[in-house]
Scaffold this motif. Sequence first.
Motif, PDB file in Angstrom:
ATOM      1  N   PRO A 133       0.787  -1.127   0.004  1.00 35.16           N
ATOM      2  CA  PRO A 133       0.131  -0.051   0.004  1.00 35.16           C
ATOM      3  C   PRO A 133       0.805   1.132   0.031  1.00 35.16           C
ATOM      4  O   PRO A 133       0.656   2.278  -0.620  1.00 35.16           O
ATOM      5  CB  PRO A 133      -0.845  -0.033   1.173  1.00 35.16           C
ATOM      6  CG  PRO A 133      -0.997  -1.532   1.538  1.00 35.16           C
ATOM      7  CD  PRO A 133       0.454  -2.154   1.055  1.00 35.16           C
ATOM      8  N   VAL A 134       1.879   1.220   0.617  1.00 35.57           N
ATOM      9  CA  VAL A 134       2.569   2.403   0.734  1.00 35.57           C
ATOM     10  C   VAL A 134       3.253   2.800  -0.342  1.00 35.57           C
ATOM     11  O   VAL A 134       3.540   4.143  -0.948  1.00 35.57           O
ATOM     12  CB  VAL A 134       4.015   2.288   1.665  1.00 35.57           C
ATOM     13  CG1 VAL A 134       5.020   1.440   1.469  1.00 35.57           C
ATOM     14  CG2 VAL A 134       4.302   3.718   2.132  1.00 35.57           C
ATOM     15  N   ILE A 135       3.550   2.000  -1.356  1.00 39.06           N
ATOM     16  CA  ILE A 135       4.035   2.096  -2.919  1.00 39.06           C
ATOM     17  C   ILE A 135       2.739   2.894  -3.621  1.00 39.06           C
ATOM     18  O   ILE A 135       3.017   3.906  -4.257  1.00 39.06           O
ATOM     19  CB  ILE A 135       4.430   0.990  -3.645  1.00 39.06           C
ATOM     20  CG1 ILE A 135       5.462   0.111  -2.850  1.00 39.06           C
ATOM     21  CG2 ILE A 135       4.786   1.224  -5.010  1.00 39.06           C
ATOM     22  CD1 ILE A 135       6.774   1.067  -2.983  1.00 39.06           C
ATOM     23  N   VAL A 182       0.779   4.726  -2.137  1.00 38.79           N
ATOM     24  CA  VAL A 182       0.643   6.091  -1.633  1.00 38.79           C
ATOM     25  C   VAL A 182       1.602   7.008  -2.640  1.00 38.79           C
ATOM     26  O   VAL A 182       1.122   8.063  -3.112  1.00 38.79           O
ATOM     27  CB  VAL A 182       1.021   6.083  -0.192  1.00 38.79           C
ATOM     28  CG1 VAL A 182       0.914   7.496   0.235  1.00 38.79           C
ATOM     29  CG2 VAL A 182       0.009   5.319   0.598  1.00 38.79           C
TER      30      VAL A 182
END
Lengths: 333, 279, 434
Positions: A110-112, A114
């Motif tokens: 998920p942070v990618i 973002v």
Amino acid sequence: MDFLNALVALSNFVLVPGIAYGSQLALGALGVTLIYGILRFSNFAHGDTMAFGAMVAVLVTWWMQGIGIGLGPLPTALLALPFAILGCMALLLVTDRLVYRFYREQKAKPVILVIVSMGVMFIMNGLVRFIIGPDDQRFSDGERFIISARDFKEMTGLDEGLTIKTTQGITVIVAVIAVALLFWFLNKTRTGKSMRAYSDNEDLALLSGINPERVVMYTWLIVAALATTAGVLYGLDKSFKPFVYFQLLLPIFASAIVGGLGSPLGAIAGGFIIAFSEVTITYAWKKVLEYIGAEPSGLVQLLSTDYKFAVSFVILLIVLLFRPTGLFRGKSV
Amino acid sequence: MSGGSDNPWQDGRGNKDHSIANPRGTGTMTPAHRKSGATKKVEGGPFLIGDTMTGGYGKGPDILHDCTIAVEAGQIAVIVGPNGAGKSTAMKAVFGMLDVRSGSVRLDGEDITALSPQDRVVKGMGFVPQTSNIFTSMTVEENLEMGAFIRRDDISGTMEQVYDLFPILKEKRYQPAGELSGGQRQQVAVGRALMTKPKVLMLDEPTAGVSPIVMDELFDRIIEVSRTGLPILMVEQNARQALEIADKGYVLVQGRNAYTGTGKELLADHEVRKSFLGG
Amino acid sequence: MSVPVKNTLLFALVGGLILLTGFMQSWNSALLIMNMGLVSAVMAIGVNLQWGFAGLFNVGVMGFVALGGLAVVLVSTDVRPEAWADGGWGIVLALLLGAATVIAAVYVSRRVPKGMARTVAMLAVLIGGFFVYRAVLDPNVSAVEALNPAAAGNIGGLGLPVLLAWPAGALLAAGAAWLIGKTALGLRSDYLAIATLGIAEIIIAVLKNEDWLARGVKNVIGLPRPVPYEIDLQGDPAFVERAAGVGLDPVTASTLYVKVGYSILFLIVLLVLLWMAQMALKSPWGRMMRAIRDNEVAAEAMGKDVTRRHLQVFVLGSAVCGIAGAMMTTLDGQLTPGSYQPLRFTFLVWVMVIVGGSGNNFGAVLGAMLIWFLWVQVEPIGLWLMQVITSGMAEDNALRLHLIDSAAHMRLLTMGVILLLVLRFSPRGLIPEK
């Protein structure tokens, strides 16, 4: 009488604007929370999605005004809203196809996503400025007030006037309809339930035969509708300026997190909490206090309006300190 | 190289920021085939069989070696064995979560080795994973509805059957499943799988982490399900109890078939008793 | 092609682009790009420390950069004893009281058992403290702001050399980062992204509104410089003679001389920080940071205090951003709080780090120089492009005018496209982490 005057002043400067702003934030936060729940990342491009939807509405409104279509006392923008939603849906579906889908196939963290959404934010921001420019645009028309201060004073004989702008009335009505539709969809329809299931447990949803790509598509469609509605209502109420929508990102994120990310009910509660805190803390209470018998020496404004971001932020911190998952425990969608 | 992964997009640099990334409910399934290949008709054999399967996860080493698991129509088959023997792995291989490099999986006269797990569900496999096997935020009834997602016909009859089987679920039908006790959650999980009207039910350690009393009750229910004619393939830690209700038992050791026989035979087998049943 | 050769070529490419600017536009523009590129590189090193080394998501870079700028004003502007006499000390007292209130509230929340009593006690402390704070602060602020408001109206600075402001900027940013990190990383689950996003906006709001501090939106101009003034150089016969010796007129020569001076200073800072970051990366500390990043559970099991390490690296990275902010304000010679935009000072730095290569210090530097070059040059290129595209249209064609008008907004679009292309096709960046 003085008490009534105090109440009217309070309604005029705190309650009415707070409710309208709260509805706009709630609609924005619902979009953020849906994406967080289903696509599992915080979408930094959400503010610019709102700006894009609102921009389409502005353009369609101008065109309608140009050829003489209108709604009489109501703003023409309401007629333009469905077209704007369609435009925004098209943009989000194209974005998903060209950008996000690849990362889903890769099962990216998920942070990618973002970071990916940062890139999308730049593009949408540039796109909106490219098409309509960075300046303020006015597109509201029709009757300006439901009740103007003067009418109210004449009607009631009070010293204080109560103003309710048409846009404020419309904001609340449209927001209530949108939220009711959303909750009906999520809780009563098969597709809505499958979205909640996917958000709750992706693997089990797959085993139940739920098609993730369909869930994602419906999510973007709903987010487009919510974001455009929020953007148009905010633009009608204040004014349309691309940069302001970008800045709304912070109060919207704060609302979604205060309510508990992933919880639609929380997003709505969070929107109103943030809106009311902002308005009450930056309002000069002198007038209201005078009516109820106090003799304040200053304006009794706790913080200058420029610190409204600080207010959202402090509320956020307080909530997180005491309830780390937000008020509604961040239930999945 | 960080993250221990070859895929750069799966490297989240250890970020755990809940304000931007939602860790809950993320999929962890690693199916052998994302997209299904072709199936072909085959003759004879048991109702469901994983035949001499050899394979492992992704590009990893082989975990199963010529392992065979089968269940006949209307019977209960259990897989038992010590920890790390590959019990759950064998079941996952049958369900298509493991790359089966040699051997095949056949269901009801059809070779389904190349199918994705989702398509195996459509073909009639009901699978109950060991953990995260219910939608915790949804009500019991919604869980059952989601189980029947692939069906387009009237599901109310099946739902009544499930409620008859698990009366407690009917009582709690409007309660979020996450608020139920461990045993009740397992009933929801089995109920959800039954909603697809599967041709075979696969249970991965259905009694893991529940109290002995609840375990007995769950076994009773499983027998009841089996009496409706539904074949059941089950992985169990509690080998003795499982073998008592089993028509067929498979003892796996290090990914290989060690002993195979009827439940009674295995319970009576001196070697099996000594090694796996504590005397 | 071997890795070192490829990396050298990449740096040579960026150097070449800047040289090309010098030949095709002017050396002045080239040096401008160079200087801000160097400052951006320092920012990128700071963000890379946090994201690349530790996976911390800081979206408040702007706030730390602005604090660095504030440090320049507070350190290098003239001392104003009259402001301190009239209200400066009062303001300090008020701030101390404010801090005491917060500390008291934290104390109450820790000591009083959970329940109604605690909530009431905390609210009483906070509200009471807030009114005392405002009662002390407001009159003193008015007094300070009333002093010569047209030119000053703030508490002034320490009158120290401006270069001292750079480490001071680091300290200021580090202090703020410690406070934020302590709160946001200490929560049960970490909420650093939203915390930094919020705090950056608050820092800018404070700079814009607290006129007593750094004149707010009235800006502070004419900040002292670490390099000579052009006008002095032009008045220096020796300089004029030397300039004539290399065939330059005094005006051009003096502007170039000043800019090269900044370049040298910035380059020194960048190289020192780069060296330190490389050393940190290779040190046991750096290895531990990466161990934590790659497997937090294992690191925790080995007895590493993950939160503490995260706090350390967050503070360090923010301090580096603070230095960059101080350098930038020194270069500009003015502090203009209105000019801080998150897209430019937070998200653009992120683009630099991702494009350059997360986790690689050289990548961060390369990304910063390259992206800054593009940020500056996309505008003229976009304008030229639009003119080419629309050359077939009539002079007063509405679409043509609109397109040429809007060419300036191409740069945001381009940055987004570059970020997405790199993420998609070269996800580890131009110079990947080893």
